[in-house]
Design an enzyme around this catalytic site. Sequence first.
Site, PDB file in Angstrom:
ATOM      1  N   GLY A  54      16.557 -51.503 -23.199  1.00 23.13           N
ATOM      2  CA  GLY A  54      15.852 -52.442 -24.062  1.00 23.13           C
ATOM      3  C   GLY A  54      16.318 -52.268 -25.481  1.00 23.13           C
ATOM      4  O   GLY A  54      17.347 -51.655 -25.740  1.00 23.13           O
ATOM      5  N   GLU A 102      18.031 -58.274 -25.123  1.00 19.21           N
ATOM      6  CA  GLU A 102      18.578 -56.924 -25.201  1.00 19.21           C
ATOM      7  C   GLU A 102      19.270 -56.500 -23.906  1.00 19.21           C
ATOM      8  O   GLU A 102      20.316 -55.863 -23.941  1.00 19.21           O
ATOM      9  CB  GLU A 102      17.486 -55.917 -25.568  1.00 19.21           C
ATOM     10  CG  GLU A 102      17.115 -55.943 -27.022  1.00 19.21           C
ATOM     11  CD  GLU A 102      18.164 -55.312 -27.936  1.00 19.21           C
ATOM     12  OE1 GLU A 102      19.035 -54.560 -27.449  1.00 19.21           O
ATOM     13  OE2 GLU A 102      18.099 -55.571 -29.150  1.00 19.21           O
ATOM     14  N   GLU A 129      23.071 -55.400 -23.942  1.00 21.24           N
ATOM     15  CA  GLU A 129      23.404 -54.010 -23.645  1.00 21.24           C
ATOM     16  C   GLU A 129      24.085 -53.805 -22.301  1.00 21.24           C
ATOM     17  O   GLU A 129      24.865 -52.875 -22.145  1.00 21.24           O
ATOM     18  CB  GLU A 129      22.145 -53.128 -23.682  1.00 21.24           C
ATOM     19  CG  GLU A 129      21.604 -52.899 -25.061  1.00 21.24           C
ATOM     20  CD  GLU A 129      20.468 -51.878 -25.089  1.00 21.24           C
ATOM     21  OE1 GLU A 129      20.060 -51.386 -24.021  1.00 21.24           O
ATOM     22  OE2 GLU A 129      20.010 -51.588 -26.195  1.00 21.24           O
ATOM     23  N   GLU A 136      26.200 -45.572 -19.366  1.00 21.53           N
ATOM     24  CA  GLU A 136      26.234 -45.415 -17.913  1.00 21.53           C
ATOM     25  C   GLU A 136      24.934 -45.949 -17.348  1.00 21.53           C
ATOM     26  O   GLU A 136      23.894 -45.875 -17.994  1.00 21.53           O
ATOM     27  CB  GLU A 136      26.385 -43.929 -17.546  1.00 21.53           C
ATOM     28  CG  GLU A 136      26.532 -43.674 -16.062  1.00 21.53           C
ATOM     29  CD  GLU A 136      26.699 -42.190 -15.722  1.00 21.53           C
ATOM     30  OE1 GLU A 136      26.438 -41.834 -14.561  1.00 21.53           O
ATOM     31  OE2 GLU A 136      27.067 -41.397 -16.611  1.00 21.53           O
TER      32      GLU A 136
END
Length: 136
Positions: free
Chosen positions: A40, A56, A60, A107
Amino acid sequence: MGGEQNVVRAGAAAIIQKEDGKILLGRRGVFPKGIWVFPGGGIEYGESSEQTVVREIREEIGIEIKPVRLIKVFEMILPKINTHRIIFFYLAELIGGEIELTSDIDEIKWVLPSEVPELENLGDTVMPILKESGLI
Protein backbone atom coordinates in the site's frame (compact mmCIF):
# COMPACT_ATOMS: atom_id res chain seq x y z
CA MET A 1 4.43 5.84 2.46
CA GLY A 2 7.99 6.96 2.75
CA GLY A 3 10.24 7.47 5.71
CA GLU A 4 9.19 10.94 6.83
CA GLN A 5 9.61 11.52 10.52
CA ASN A 6 7.76 13.67 13.06
CA VAL A 7 4.63 13.88 10.92
CA VAL A 8 1.37 11.96 10.95
CA ARG A 9 0.80 10.19 7.63
CA ALA A 10 -2.33 8.48 6.38
CA GLY A 11 -2.17 5.52 4.05
CA ALA A 12 -4.02 2.50 2.74
CA ALA A 13 -2.94 -1.12 2.28
CA ALA A 14 -4.55 -4.35 1.13
CA ILE A 15 -4.71 -8.02 1.91
CA ILE A 16 -4.95 -9.18 -1.70
CA GLN A 17 -6.49 -12.62 -2.03
CA LYS A 18 -6.54 -14.94 -5.04
CA GLU A 19 -9.24 -17.50 -5.79
CA ASP A 20 -7.08 -20.27 -4.30
CA GLY A 21 -7.12 -18.47 -0.93
CA LYS A 22 -3.49 -17.34 -1.04
CA ILE A 23 -2.69 -13.78 -0.01
CA LEU A 24 0.08 -11.49 -1.18
CA LEU A 25 2.87 -10.20 1.03
CA GLY A 26 5.46 -7.74 -0.21
CA ARG A 27 8.98 -7.26 1.12
CA ARG A 28 9.77 -3.58 1.53
CA GLY A 29 12.69 -2.31 -0.52
CA VAL A 30 12.69 1.05 1.31
CA PHE A 31 12.44 2.16 4.95
CA PRO A 32 11.74 0.05 6.90
CA LYS A 33 13.61 -2.19 4.48
CA GLY A 34 13.39 -5.97 4.43
CA ILE A 35 10.13 -6.56 6.30
CA TRP A 36 7.09 -8.37 4.90
CA VAL A 37 3.96 -6.22 4.74
CA PHE A 38 0.63 -5.87 3.04
CA PRO A 39 1.38 -3.51 0.14
CA GLY A 40 0.00 0.00 0.00
CA GLY A 41 1.05 3.60 0.36
CA GLY A 42 0.25 7.16 1.25
CA ILE A 43 -3.02 8.94 0.65
CA GLU A 44 -2.75 11.96 -1.63
CA TYR A 45 -4.75 15.12 -1.07
CA GLY A 46 -8.33 14.72 -2.35
CA GLU A 47 -8.04 10.96 -2.69
CA SER A 48 -10.12 8.47 -0.70
CA SER A 49 -8.42 5.59 1.10
CA GLU A 50 -10.11 3.17 -1.31
CA GLN A 51 -8.79 5.08 -4.33
CA THR A 52 -5.37 5.13 -2.70
CA VAL A 53 -5.13 1.39 -2.21
CA VAL A 54 -6.08 0.71 -5.85
CA ARG A 55 -3.54 3.28 -7.14
CA GLU A 56 -0.73 2.23 -4.83
CA ILE A 57 -1.07 -1.47 -5.65
CA ARG A 58 -1.00 -0.63 -9.37
CA GLU A 59 2.08 1.61 -8.91
CA GLU A 60 4.03 -0.69 -6.55
CA ILE A 61 3.21 -4.10 -7.99
CA GLY A 62 1.52 -3.58 -11.38
CA ILE A 63 -1.68 -5.48 -10.62
CA GLU A 64 -5.31 -4.41 -10.48
CA ILE A 65 -7.40 -5.03 -7.39
CA LYS A 66 -10.96 -4.56 -6.29
CA PRO A 67 -11.39 -3.55 -2.62
CA VAL A 68 -14.01 -5.82 -1.03
CA ARG A 69 -14.29 -4.36 2.46
CA LEU A 70 -12.52 -2.17 4.96
CA ILE A 71 -10.99 -4.42 7.61
CA LYS A 72 -9.68 -1.89 10.09
CA VAL A 73 -8.18 1.54 10.52
CA PHE A 74 -4.90 0.91 12.32
CA GLU A 75 -2.91 3.56 14.13
CA MET A 76 0.79 2.86 14.44
CA ILE A 77 2.86 5.06 16.73
CA LEU A 78 6.57 4.22 16.91
CA PRO A 79 8.29 6.87 19.05
CA LYS A 80 11.73 5.25 18.75
CA ILE A 81 11.77 6.05 15.04
CA ASN A 82 9.53 9.15 15.19
CA THR A 83 6.84 7.53 13.07
CA HIS A 84 3.07 7.96 13.34
CA ARG A 85 0.85 6.33 10.70
CA ILE A 86 -2.89 5.88 10.29
CA ILE A 87 -3.49 3.07 7.82
CA PHE A 88 -6.75 1.91 6.24
CA PHE A 89 -6.52 -1.85 5.61
CA TYR A 90 -8.76 -3.40 2.96
CA LEU A 91 -9.49 -6.96 1.94
CA ALA A 92 -9.19 -6.97 -1.86
CA GLU A 93 -9.57 -9.34 -4.79
CA LEU A 94 -6.95 -9.70 -7.50
CA ILE A 95 -8.67 -8.81 -10.77
CA GLY A 96 -5.80 -8.67 -13.26
CA GLY A 97 -2.44 -7.42 -14.38
CA GLU A 98 1.09 -8.74 -14.22
CA ILE A 99 3.47 -8.42 -11.29
CA GLU A 100 6.02 -5.65 -11.89
CA LEU A 101 8.13 -4.93 -8.83
CA THR A 102 9.45 -1.47 -7.93
CA SER A 103 11.93 -0.16 -5.38
CA ASP A 104 9.11 0.11 -2.80
CA ILE A 105 8.36 -3.63 -2.92
CA ASP A 106 11.36 -5.67 -4.06
CA GLU A 107 9.89 -9.16 -3.63
CA ILE A 108 6.45 -10.69 -3.28
CA LYS A 109 5.16 -14.04 -2.16
CA TRP A 110 1.75 -15.66 -2.28
CA VAL A 111 1.06 -17.66 0.89
CA LEU A 112 -1.86 -19.26 2.60
CA PRO A 113 -2.97 -17.22 5.62
CA SER A 114 -2.11 -20.18 7.88
CA GLU A 115 1.52 -19.99 6.68
CA VAL A 116 2.04 -16.34 7.62
CA PRO A 117 2.88 -16.88 11.32
CA GLU A 118 5.85 -19.03 10.26
CA LEU A 119 7.47 -16.21 8.24
CA GLU A 120 10.34 -14.12 9.56
CA ASN A 121 10.62 -10.33 9.44
CA LEU A 122 6.89 -9.61 9.49
CA GLY A 123 5.82 -6.00 9.79
CA ASP A 124 4.09 -5.01 13.04
CA THR A 125 0.67 -4.78 11.42
CA VAL A 126 0.60 -8.09 9.54
CA MET A 127 -0.64 -10.48 12.23
CA PRO A 128 -3.14 -8.10 13.91
CA ILE A 129 -4.69 -7.20 10.55
CA LEU A 130 -4.75 -10.80 9.35
CA LYS A 131 -6.56 -11.81 12.56
CA GLU A 132 -8.97 -8.87 12.26
CA SER A 133 -9.77 -9.93 8.68
CA GLY A 134 -10.93 -13.34 9.92
CA LEU A 135 -8.52 -15.16 7.59
CA ILE A 136 -6.73 -16.77 10.54
